[in-house]
Design a protein around this motif. Structure first.
Motif, PDB file in Angstrom:
ATOM      1  N   UNK A 139       0.842  -1.191   0.000  1.00  9.40           N
ATOM      2  CA  UNK A 139       0.000   0.000   0.000  1.00  9.40           C
ATOM      3  C   UNK A 139       0.881   1.246   0.000  1.00  9.40           C
ATOM      4  N   UNK A 140       0.343   2.377  -0.448  1.00  9.27           N
ATOM      5  CA  UNK A 140       1.124   3.620  -0.363  1.00  9.27           C
ATOM      6  C   UNK A 140       1.630   3.885   1.050  1.00  9.27           C
ATOM      7  N   UNK A 141       0.809   3.631   2.069  1.00 11.83           N
ATOM      8  CA  UNK A 141       1.240   3.867   3.454  1.00 11.83           C
ATOM      9  C   UNK A 141       2.433   2.986   3.811  1.00 11.83           C
ATOM     10  N   UNK A 142       2.374   1.707   3.446  1.00 10.01           N
ATOM     11  CA  UNK A 142       3.475   0.792   3.750  1.00 10.01           C
ATOM     12  C   UNK A 142       4.753   1.228   3.044  1.00 10.01           C
ATOM     13  N   UNK A 143       4.641   1.627   1.793  1.00 13.01           N
ATOM     14  CA  UNK A 143       5.818   2.039   1.024  1.00 13.01           C
ATOM     15  C   UNK A 143       6.427   3.324   1.567  1.00 13.01           C
ATOM     16  N   UNK A 144       5.604   4.324   1.793  1.00 16.16           N
ATOM     17  CA  UNK A 144       6.105   5.605   2.299  1.00 16.16           C
ATOM     18  C   UNK A 144       6.727   5.417   3.676  1.00 16.16           C
ATOM     19  N   UNK A 145       6.073   4.652   4.519  1.00 19.23           N
ATOM     20  CA  UNK A 145       6.606   4.459   5.862  1.00 19.23           C
ATOM     21  C   UNK A 145       7.869   3.614   5.864  1.00 19.23           C
ATOM     22  N   UNK A 146       8.019   2.695   4.924  1.00 23.56           N
ATOM     23  CA  UNK A 146       9.277   1.941   4.802  1.00 23.56           C
ATOM     24  C   UNK A 146      10.416   2.883   4.388  1.00 23.56           C
ATOM     25  N   UNK A 147      10.128   3.788   3.474  1.00 24.43           N
ATOM     26  CA  UNK A 147      11.127   4.775   3.042  1.00 24.43           C
ATOM     27  C   UNK A 147      11.496   5.680   4.209  1.00 24.43           C
ATOM     28  N   UNK A 148      10.501   6.139   4.941  1.00 23.92           N
ATOM     29  CA  UNK A 148      10.754   7.015   6.089  1.00 23.92           C
ATOM     30  C   UNK A 148      11.547   6.275   7.176  1.00 23.92           C
ATOM     31  N   UNK A 149      11.203   5.028   7.421  1.00 25.44           N
ATOM     32  CA  UNK A 149      11.915   4.245   8.439  1.00 25.44           C
ATOM     33  C   UNK A 149      13.386   4.100   8.058  1.00 25.44           C
ATOM     34  N   UNK A 150      13.636   3.793   6.808  1.00 26.53           N
ATOM     35  CA  UNK A 150      15.009   3.629   6.343  1.00 26.53           C
ATOM     36  C   UNK A 150      15.799   4.935   6.486  1.00 26.53           C
ATOM     37  N   UNK A 151      15.101   6.061   6.393  1.00 32.69           N
ATOM     38  CA  UNK A 151      15.749   7.369   6.543  1.00 32.69           C
ATOM     39  C   UNK A 151      15.828   7.796   8.006  1.00 32.69           C
ATOM     40  N   UNK A 152      15.313   6.974   8.918  1.00 34.74           N
ATOM     41  CA  UNK A 152      15.358   7.303  10.334  1.00 34.74           C
ATOM     42  C   UNK A 152      14.312   8.308  10.773  1.00 34.74           C
ATOM     43  N   UNK A 153      13.193   8.341  10.043  1.00 33.25           N
ATOM     44  CA  UNK A 153      12.124   9.297  10.311  1.00 33.25           C
ATOM     45  C   UNK A 153      10.868   8.522  10.705  1.00 33.25           C
ATOM     46  N   UNK A 209       8.907  13.245   0.982  1.00 34.01           N
ATOM     47  CA  UNK A 209       8.453  12.016   1.642  1.00 34.01           C
ATOM     48  C   UNK A 209       9.114  11.791   3.000  1.00 34.01           C
ATOM     49  N   UNK A 210      10.324  12.285   3.196  1.00 34.81           N
ATOM     50  CA  UNK A 210      11.013  12.063   4.476  1.00 34.81           C
ATOM     51  C   UNK A 210      11.076  13.322   5.334  1.00 34.81           C
ATOM     52  N   UNK A 211      10.276  14.310   5.008  1.00 32.49           N
ATOM     53  CA  UNK A 211      10.227  15.538   5.801  1.00 32.49           C
ATOM     54  C   UNK A 211       9.813  15.190   7.229  1.00 32.49           C
ATOM     55  N   UNK A 212      10.664  15.501   8.190  1.00 36.98           N
ATOM     56  CA  UNK A 212      10.412  15.177   9.602  1.00 36.98           C
ATOM     57  C   UNK A 212       9.165  15.869  10.145  1.00 36.98           C
ATOM     58  N   UNK A 213       8.774  16.990   9.559  1.00 38.36           N
ATOM     59  CA  UNK A 213       7.599  17.718  10.046  1.00 38.36           C
ATOM     60  C   UNK A 213       6.290  17.064   9.610  1.00 38.36           C
ATOM     61  N   UNK A 214       6.291  16.326   8.511  1.00 38.31           N
ATOM     62  CA  UNK A 214       5.059  15.693   8.005  1.00 38.31           C
ATOM     63  C   UNK A 214       4.592  14.618   8.983  1.00 38.31           C
ATOM     64  N   UNK A 215       3.315  14.616   9.267  1.00 37.27           N
ATOM     65  CA  UNK A 215       2.719  13.636  10.178  1.00 37.27           C
ATOM     66  C   UNK A 215       1.632  12.798   9.504  1.00 37.27           C
ATOM     67  N   UNK A 216       1.067  13.343   8.414  1.00 40.65           N
ATOM     68  CA  UNK A 216      -0.016  12.662   7.698  1.00 40.65           C
ATOM     69  C   UNK A 216       0.223  12.782   6.202  1.00 40.65           C
ATOM     70  N   UNK A 217      -0.445  11.906   5.455  1.00 39.43           N
ATOM     71  CA  UNK A 217      -0.344  12.004   4.005  1.00 39.43           C
ATOM     72  C   UNK A 217      -1.639  11.528   3.364  1.00 39.43           C
ATOM     73  N   UNK A 218      -1.797  11.956   2.120  1.00 36.84           N
ATOM     74  CA  UNK A 218      -2.890  11.490   1.295  1.00 36.84           C
ATOM     75  C   UNK A 218      -2.321  11.075  -0.047  1.00 36.84           C
TER      76      UNK A 218
END
Length: 152
Positions: free
Chosen positions: A34-48, A126-135
């Motif tokens: 899902x988009x959420x799984x993909x974005x969050x995997x990218x963010x996790x890898x970036x330490x966010x 996608x890895x902006x630390x300030x972002x908390x939600x996405x659509x």
């Protein structure tokens, strides 16, 4: 003079179309989900920390994707002159930070997200630390992702 102008123009265009890999330590291996799984995997890898899916931001993304598909254009400015900030506010989201990724021609959500991952500007969104939600939304050939936060 003509050669110098051509060189400057070429360099400026190259800067807009950067496709160098995102500055992450490890190779990204998740290519489906899902988009959420993909974005969050990218963010996790970036330490966010991860982002949460927002129905309001989904609606703003869908409206812009539909606008581009219906009016046959591609860009961050809507056919009515709106910006992502105005579209998100019109959808009912009071934001303190907001960004948008748009794509055209990707056959699936994972392909659009992967293209954004390897583009420095889109990756930064996608890895902006300030972002908390996405659509996220697709319409025809168009993909739109909006990342935002209500509080900074």
């Amino acid at each position: 003079m003509r050669i110098a102008l051509t060189l400057v123009t070429g360099l400026a265009l190259a800067a807009c179309a950067t496709t160098s890999p995102a500055p992450v330590a490890q190779q990204f291996t998740q290519t489906s989900g899902s988009p959420a799984a993909l974005v969050n995997a990218i963010r996790k890898q970036a330490g966010v920390s991860g982002v949460k899916r927002s129905r309001v931001l989904d609606a703003a993304a869908k409206a812009h994707a539909n606008d581009m598909a219906s009016n046959n254009f591609f860009g961050h400015t809507g056919s009515n002159g709106s910006s992502v900030a105005k579209r998100v506010k019109a959808a009912g989201y009071t934001w303190c930070t907001v960004s948008e990724n748009v794509g055209k021609g990707y056959r699936s959500s994972p392909r659009a997200i992967e293209a954004w991952r390897v583009s420095r500007g889109h990756y930064r969104n996608m890895v902006n630390r300030k972002a908390r939600e996405f659509g996220f939304a697709r319409s025809g050939d168009y993909s739109v992702m909006v990342l935002a936060a209500r509080k900074c």
